[in-house]
Design a protein around this motif. Sequence first.
Motif, PDB file in Angstrom:
ATOM      1  N   LEU A 198     -48.326   2.931 -15.805  1.00 57.69           N
ATOM      2  CA  LEU A 198     -47.380   2.502 -17.065  1.00 57.69           C
ATOM      3  C   LEU A 198     -46.996   2.985 -17.348  1.00 57.69           C
ATOM      4  O   LEU A 198     -46.032   2.814 -18.456  1.00 57.69           O
ATOM      5  CB  LEU A 198     -48.991   2.219 -18.341  1.00 57.69           C
ATOM      6  N   GLY A 199     -46.689   4.159 -17.458  1.00 53.55           N
ATOM      7  CA  GLY A 199     -46.488   5.769 -17.969  1.00 53.55           C
ATOM      8  C   GLY A 199     -44.694   5.293 -17.492  1.00 53.55           C
ATOM      9  O   GLY A 199     -44.034   5.378 -18.467  1.00 53.55           O
ATOM     10  N   VAL A 208     -43.254   2.825 -16.255  1.00 51.44           N
ATOM     11  CA  VAL A 208     -42.673   1.590 -16.683  1.00 51.44           C
ATOM     12  C   VAL A 208     -42.046   1.731 -18.605  1.00 51.44           C
ATOM     13  O   VAL A 208     -40.763   1.396 -19.099  1.00 51.44           O
ATOM     14  CB  VAL A 208     -44.009   0.885 -17.009  1.00 51.44           C
ATOM     15  N   GLU A 209     -43.027   2.252 -19.852  1.00 56.04           N
ATOM     16  CA  GLU A 209     -42.885   3.212 -20.651  1.00 56.04           C
ATOM     17  C   GLU A 209     -41.951   3.520 -21.061  1.00 56.04           C
ATOM     18  O   GLU A 209     -40.845   3.238 -21.713  1.00 56.04           O
ATOM     19  CB  GLU A 209     -44.035   3.298 -21.456  1.00 56.04           C
ATOM     20  N   ARG A 210     -41.645   4.493 -19.699  1.00 54.44           N
ATOM     21  CA  ARG A 210     -40.116   5.172 -20.115  1.00 54.44           C
ATOM     22  C   ARG A 210     -39.365   4.149 -19.214  1.00 54.44           C
ATOM     23  O   ARG A 210     -37.712   4.573 -20.326  1.00 54.44           O
ATOM     24  CB  ARG A 210     -40.340   6.700 -18.401  1.00 54.44           C
ATOM     25  N   MET A 211     -39.331   3.051 -18.754  1.00 51.05           N
ATOM     26  CA  MET A 211     -37.885   2.637 -18.387  1.00 51.05           C
ATOM     27  C   MET A 211     -37.468   1.224 -19.658  1.00 51.05           C
ATOM     28  O   MET A 211     -36.453   1.856 -19.959  1.00 51.05           O
ATOM     29  CB  MET A 211     -38.400   1.566 -16.951  1.00 51.05           C
ATOM     30  N   LEU A 212     -38.272   1.386 -19.808  1.00 50.59           N
ATOM     31  CA  LEU A 212     -38.236   0.406 -21.812  1.00 50.59           C
ATOM     32  C   LEU A 212     -37.452   1.315 -22.255  1.00 50.59           C
ATOM     33  O   LEU A 212     -36.820   0.418 -23.089  1.00 50.59           O
ATOM     34  CB  LEU A 212     -40.101  -0.136 -21.785  1.00 50.59           C
ATOM     35  N   ASN A 213     -38.318   2.292 -22.876  1.00 47.90           N
ATOM     36  CA  ASN A 213     -37.126   3.701 -23.604  1.00 47.90           C
ATOM     37  C   ASN A 213     -36.320   3.738 -23.277  1.00 47.90           C
ATOM     38  O   ASN A 213     -35.266   3.591 -24.380  1.00 47.90           O
ATOM     39  CB  ASN A 213     -38.768   4.436 -23.754  1.00 47.90           C
ATOM     40  N   ALA A 214     -35.940   3.537 -22.051  1.00 50.30           N
ATOM     41  CA  ALA A 214     -34.349   4.123 -21.350  1.00 50.30           C
ATOM     42  C   ALA A 214     -33.402   2.641 -21.842  1.00 50.30           C
ATOM     43  O   ALA A 214     -32.491   2.941 -21.896  1.00 50.30           O
ATOM     44  CB  ALA A 214     -34.577   4.170 -20.101  1.00 50.30           C
ATOM     45  N   GLY A 215     -34.444   2.031 -21.727  1.00 50.29           N
ATOM     46  CA  GLY A 215     -33.372   0.649 -22.441  1.00 50.29           C
ATOM     47  C   GLY A 215     -33.432  -0.777 -21.825  1.00 50.29           C
ATOM     48  O   GLY A 215     -33.235  -1.791 -21.840  1.00 50.29           O
TER      49      GLY A 215
END
Lengths: 252, 205
Positions: free
Chosen positions: A87-88, A90-97
């Motif tokens: 999950l972390g 995924v979060e990193r990629m979504l936060n990157a945009g």
Amino acid sequence: MSLAKRIIPCLDVMNGQTVKGTNFINLRLAGDPVELGKRYSEENADELVFLDITASHEGRKTFTDMVQRVAAEISIPFTVGGGINELGDVERMLNAGADKVSINSAAIRNPELIGQIASHFGSQVCVVAIDAHLENNEWVCYLNGGRLKTEYRLFQWAKEASERGAGEILFTSMNHDGVKKGFANDALAILSETLPIPVIASGGAGCKEDFRDTFKQGKSDAALAASVFHYGEISIKELKTYLKQEGINVRL
Amino acid sequence: MNVAIIKYNAGNIYSVVHALKRLGIEPDVTDNANDIGKADCVIFPGQGEATKTMNYLRANKLDKVITNLRQPVLGICIGMQLMCTYSEEGETSCLGIFDTKVLHFTPEKQEQKIPHMGWDTLTNISHPLFNGIDEGAFVYFIHSYFVPLNPFTIATNDYILPFSAALAKDNFWATQFHPEKSGIVGERILKNFLDYSQKCSNGHV
């Protein structure tokens, strides 16, 4: 119905550079995934996929930086995949945009990850990619870029992934990939006609007719390809004009 | 011009920030009631689940802040749905700016996949938000719930049934699709909203 069929170029990225060459003339930085993505976006690509094929930790950091640049500079949706295991990530990629993430081996190793992504970020974020090989009339799923055979079978696994909360299925036929003689339309039609979520065809694009056939016979919602676009064998603009003439609803 | 983007527990907010930066605007992403109130215009974007996001807005008193805004407001996707009275998603009451419900798509045929995801057309467009946009232009949608046609509808799309692609009531404008992910067409729509906001802030509207 006016929902357009989607054309999706896929870019393999290693250490921040696109791996496959390109024949684009006048493209100063053909190796730069952001420049290439921008070019595809201007040619009316509907979405982009960036796959991180870097193994090292430093490479991952470079990839995240690239995702941030894509998000800043390109105004169409894009999916990122490769190295997403928890999950972390995924979060990193979504936060990157990134708009969506694609998970492949991690989904088979830990199917609960699909549900976790769906409940945290919504099903639309979660693309489950499946690499499968037709053996004795059975579509066998593989891991690790096609190197590791599993007990999973395509139709069963795709159904399970959908029930667990996948938003889309990206199916690559290992029999068709790289052969350039068309997509696995029989299997794609079964997936499209049985799943309640969109299906992306991958593997086998060689000419414009192959795209027409995967939309008409394979009932695919979207078609993904890499080398035919990167090497300039098919221009996305010309492809979409052709598909429109063939009666397929595309965004021009 | 001072543009505020409402910061809350929804995804995709930074896509709007990037889109505005491409238009030369440096927006302020904030959940501060004062800063939101002082902005020339406010964007209420996002992707997420209705009940969770509504609960967050209420807990942070942003619900009142949004409904009391007098400057131009643009809701996007879940932002637009939360501006309606009620959503079937988690059966939650919403902000009530647009007197209409938000319903779940019910497929009638197998090929009607949910969510409605991808590029689809704008039809029956009738509002300054769509200045310079052609009837039938493609924009990017991604949603499982929809707003039925109603007196505030300013653009429609047809997926399973005709529904509202955009709404407007006084200073409140909203789109079901994502202009920030809709290429050149989306950029023009955002620019139309910003141009209108600029005129309002100059006192020309």
